[in-house]
Scaffold this motif. Structure first.
Motif, PDB file in Angstrom:
ATOM      1  N   VAL A   5     -22.535  35.668  27.946  1.00  0.00           N
ATOM      2  CA  VAL A   5     -23.993  35.764  27.898  1.00  0.00           C
ATOM      3  C   VAL A   5     -24.476  36.656  29.029  1.00  0.00           C
ATOM      4  O   VAL A   5     -24.049  36.513  30.171  1.00  0.00           O
ATOM      5  CB  VAL A   5     -24.632  34.356  28.043  1.00  0.00           C
ATOM      6  N   VAL A   7     -27.766  37.558  31.119  1.00  0.00           N
ATOM      7  CA  VAL A   7     -29.112  37.092  31.444  1.00  0.00           C
ATOM      8  C   VAL A   7     -29.894  38.263  32.020  1.00  0.00           C
ATOM      9  O   VAL A   7     -29.503  38.828  33.036  1.00  0.00           O
ATOM     10  CB  VAL A   7     -29.061  35.920  32.454  1.00  0.00           C
ATOM     11  N   MET A  18     -31.562  30.074  34.396  1.00  0.00           N
ATOM     12  CA  MET A  18     -30.920  30.237  33.090  1.00  0.00           C
ATOM     13  C   MET A  18     -29.399  30.277  33.233  1.00  0.00           C
ATOM     14  O   MET A  18     -28.677  29.714  32.412  1.00  0.00           O
ATOM     15  CB  MET A  18     -31.412  31.508  32.393  1.00  0.00           C
ATOM     16  N   SER A  19     -28.917  30.927  34.270  1.00  0.00           N
ATOM     17  CA  SER A  19     -27.469  30.974  34.507  1.00  0.00           C
ATOM     18  C   SER A  19     -26.912  29.579  34.747  1.00  0.00           C
ATOM     19  O   SER A  19     -25.834  29.238  34.240  1.00  0.00           O
ATOM     20  CB  SER A  19     -27.153  31.870  35.697  1.00  0.00           C
ATOM     21  N   ILE A  22     -26.872  27.774  31.328  1.00  0.00           N
ATOM     22  CA  ILE A  22     -25.829  28.313  30.440  1.00  0.00           C
ATOM     23  C   ILE A  22     -24.449  27.922  30.938  1.00  0.00           C
ATOM     24  O   ILE A  22     -23.586  27.526  30.148  1.00  0.00           O
ATOM     25  CB  ILE A  22     -25.967  29.847  30.321  1.00  0.00           C
ATOM     26  N   ASN A  23     -24.212  28.009  32.234  1.00  0.00           N
ATOM     27  CA  ASN A  23     -22.896  27.675  32.782  1.00  0.00           C
ATOM     28  C   ASN A  23     -22.560  26.190  32.662  1.00  0.00           C
ATOM     29  O   ASN A  23     -21.399  25.813  32.785  1.00  0.00           O
ATOM     30  CB  ASN A  23     -22.799  28.116  34.239  1.00  0.00           C
ATOM     31  N   ASP A  25     -22.595  24.588  29.980  1.00  0.00           N
ATOM     32  CA  ASP A  25     -21.879  24.460  28.713  1.00  0.00           C
ATOM     33  C   ASP A  25     -20.527  25.163  28.842  1.00  0.00           C
ATOM     34  O   ASP A  25     -20.478  26.370  29.067  1.00  0.00           O
ATOM     35  CB  ASP A  25     -22.698  25.101  27.590  1.00  0.00           C
ATOM     36  N   LEU A  28     -19.761  28.544  27.092  1.00  0.00           N
ATOM     37  CA  LEU A  28     -20.509  29.745  27.455  1.00  0.00           C
ATOM     38  C   LEU A  28     -20.158  30.192  28.865  1.00  0.00           C
ATOM     39  O   LEU A  28     -19.834  29.374  29.711  1.00  0.00           O
ATOM     40  CB  LEU A  28     -22.017  29.472  27.388  1.00  0.00           C
ATOM     41  N   VAL A  30     -21.700  33.154  31.815  1.00  0.00           N
ATOM     42  CA  VAL A  30     -22.678  34.190  32.147  1.00  0.00           C
ATOM     43  C   VAL A  30     -21.933  35.377  32.749  1.00  0.00           C
ATOM     44  O   VAL A  30     -21.070  35.217  33.610  1.00  0.00           O
ATOM     45  CB  VAL A  30     -23.727  33.653  33.151  1.00  0.00           C
TER      46      VAL A  30
END
Length: 50
Positions: A5, A7, A18-19, A22-23, A25, A28, A30
């Protein structure tokens, strides 16, 4: 294999938050370069994926 991903936002707070989300999960990841500008984002995607 993790989903990569990128960002992109002009707010460093938003990119950082957001990082973190996302991290959290394990499916996923970044991309290490968090950038503000669209041109740089496109450059990093091309370099990272090719």
């Amino acid at each position: 294999m993790a989903i990569k991903v990128l960002v992109v936002d002009d707010s460093s707070f938003f990119r950082r938050r957001m990082s973190e989300i996302i991290n959290a999960d394990p499916r996923l990841t970044v991309m290490p370069q968090m950038v503000k500008k669209l041109k740089m984002a496109i450059y990093y995607v091309r370099v990272w994926l090719i």
